[in-house]
Structure formats: C-alpha cells, structure tokens
Design a protein around this motif. Sequence first.
Motif, PDB file in Angstrom:
ATOM      1  N   GLY A  57      30.669  42.940  31.434  1.00  0.00           N
ATOM      2  CA  GLY A  57      31.217  42.462  32.087  1.00  0.00           C
ATOM      3  C   GLY A  57      32.767  43.016  32.673  1.00  0.00           C
ATOM      4  O   GLY A  57      34.073  42.456  32.966  1.00  0.00           O
ATOM      5  N   LEU A  58      33.010  44.099  31.482  1.00  0.00           N
ATOM      6  CA  LEU A  58      34.448  44.957  31.814  1.00  0.00           C
ATOM      7  C   LEU A  58      34.452  45.537  33.480  1.00  0.00           C
ATOM      8  O   LEU A  58      35.237  44.877  34.402  1.00  0.00           O
ATOM      9  N   VAL A  59      32.866  45.467  34.573  1.00  0.00           N
ATOM     10  CA  VAL A  59      32.758  45.904  35.223  1.00  0.00           C
ATOM     11  C   VAL A  59      32.812  45.036  36.337  1.00  0.00           C
ATOM     12  O   VAL A  59      33.552  44.599  37.178  1.00  0.00           O
ATOM     13  N   VAL A  60      32.640  43.763  36.026  1.00  0.00           N
ATOM     14  CA  VAL A  60      31.952  42.767  36.952  1.00  0.00           C
ATOM     15  C   VAL A  60      33.199  42.489  36.592  1.00  0.00           C
ATOM     16  O   VAL A  60      33.888  41.851  37.948  1.00  0.00           O
ATOM     17  N   GLY A  61      34.006  42.219  36.077  1.00  0.00           N
ATOM     18  CA  GLY A  61      35.756  41.325  35.741  1.00  0.00           C
ATOM     19  C   GLY A  61      36.853  42.074  37.158  1.00  0.00           C
ATOM     20  O   GLY A  61      37.806  41.719  36.493  1.00  0.00           O
ATOM     21  N   LEU A  62      36.065  43.142  37.355  1.00  0.00           N
ATOM     22  CA  LEU A  62      37.531  43.587  38.484  1.00  0.00           C
ATOM     23  C   LEU A  62      37.507  43.259  39.666  1.00  0.00           C
ATOM     24  O   LEU A  62      37.777  43.151  40.586  1.00  0.00           O
ATOM     25  N   PHE A  63      36.108  42.311  39.328  1.00  0.00           N
ATOM     26  CA  PHE A  63      35.689  41.779  41.096  1.00  0.00           C
ATOM     27  C   PHE A  63      36.217  39.898  40.812  1.00  0.00           C
ATOM     28  O   PHE A  63      36.487  39.480  41.618  1.00  0.00           O
ATOM     29  N   TRP A  64      36.214  39.531  39.819  1.00  0.00           N
ATOM     30  CA  TRP A  64      35.855  38.347  38.895  1.00  0.00           C
ATOM     31  C   TRP A  64      36.843  38.145  37.783  1.00  0.00           C
ATOM     32  O   TRP A  64      36.246  38.192  36.577  1.00  0.00           O
ATOM     33  N   TRP A  65      38.472  38.883  37.588  1.00  0.00           N
ATOM     34  CA  TRP A  65      38.997  38.542  36.569  1.00  0.00           C
ATOM     35  C   TRP A  65      39.159  37.452  35.287  1.00  0.00           C
ATOM     36  O   TRP A  65      38.947  38.537  34.215  1.00  0.00           O
ATOM     37  N   PRO A  66      38.361  36.364  35.417  1.00  0.00           N
ATOM     38  CA  PRO A  66      38.155  35.438  34.071  1.00  0.00           C
ATOM     39  C   PRO A  66      37.045  36.744  33.592  1.00  0.00           C
ATOM     40  O   PRO A  66      36.712  36.682  31.748  1.00  0.00           O
ATOM     41  N   ILE A  67      36.162  36.968  34.584  1.00  0.00           N
ATOM     42  CA  ILE A  67      34.894  37.672  33.146  1.00  0.00           C
ATOM     43  C   ILE A  67      35.973  38.667  32.762  1.00  0.00           C
ATOM     44  O   ILE A  67      34.724  39.120  31.219  1.00  0.00           O
ATOM     45  N   GLY A  68      36.528  39.370  33.271  1.00  0.00           N
ATOM     46  CA  GLY A  68      37.059  40.595  32.747  1.00  0.00           C
ATOM     47  C   GLY A  68      37.219  40.867  31.247  1.00  0.00           C
ATOM     48  O   GLY A  68      37.258  40.600  30.409  1.00  0.00           O
TER      49      GLY A  68
END
Length: 115
Positions: A57-68
């Motif tokens: 989730g932290l890594v994906v959140g770099l591309f879509w901030w709500p997930i991060g």
Amino acid sequence: MFIAAAVVSVLLALVLLASAAGKLSKNPQQVENMRKLNFPADKVWLLAAAEIAGAVGLVVGLFWWPIGVAAAIGVIAYFVGAVVVHLRANDKEIAPASVLLLVAAAAAVLVPLAA
C-alpha cells in the motif's frame, strides 16, 4: 516533496517486508520475541500479512495518494498495537516499534503533500 515521500515510503516498505520475511521464515530471534510477548505462534503469519499489505500500500500510494495514506494509517495502527503488546507483556523494548510508528506518521503526512 515527492522525493521525501518516496524515500520514507520505500524505506518503510522495505523494513516491513524484511520483518514479514523473518516472521514467515520463523527467524529464531522473532520466534523468541513472539514467545516473550505471549503471541500465539500459529497467528504470526497474520502479522506478516499485515506488514506485506502495508508495504504494498505504501508503494502503490506513491502513484495514487489515497491508498498511501490508508496504508500509512494501517501501519500506524499496527505499530500502536505493537507498542501496547510490548508494554502489556512488561517488555520495555518499544523503541523499534515507536520509531517505525513515527516513520509511518511521517509517510501519512508526506504522501498527500506530494500529490
């Protein structure tokens, strides 16, 4: 700001993955720590799964901030729980969990600022 968010998120993700790998491979040091905390050995895989989910989730959140942000909040909750479990077991070694809790809080603040 993106670089700061990326560095914090990726480093925290790597630490979470390393911890999860230790739990899944039954690293003797982690097994002993779980025993000392009275954590059921057959449930340790759940902690590893939470760490892996947080890292992804932290890594994906770099591309879509709500997930991060959601992942960072989940990691914060994980480490608040870790600190509580250590204290309830009269184990005063809460520094690692406390530091990672602060790093997760930093990620929660930095990721939306980088968007």
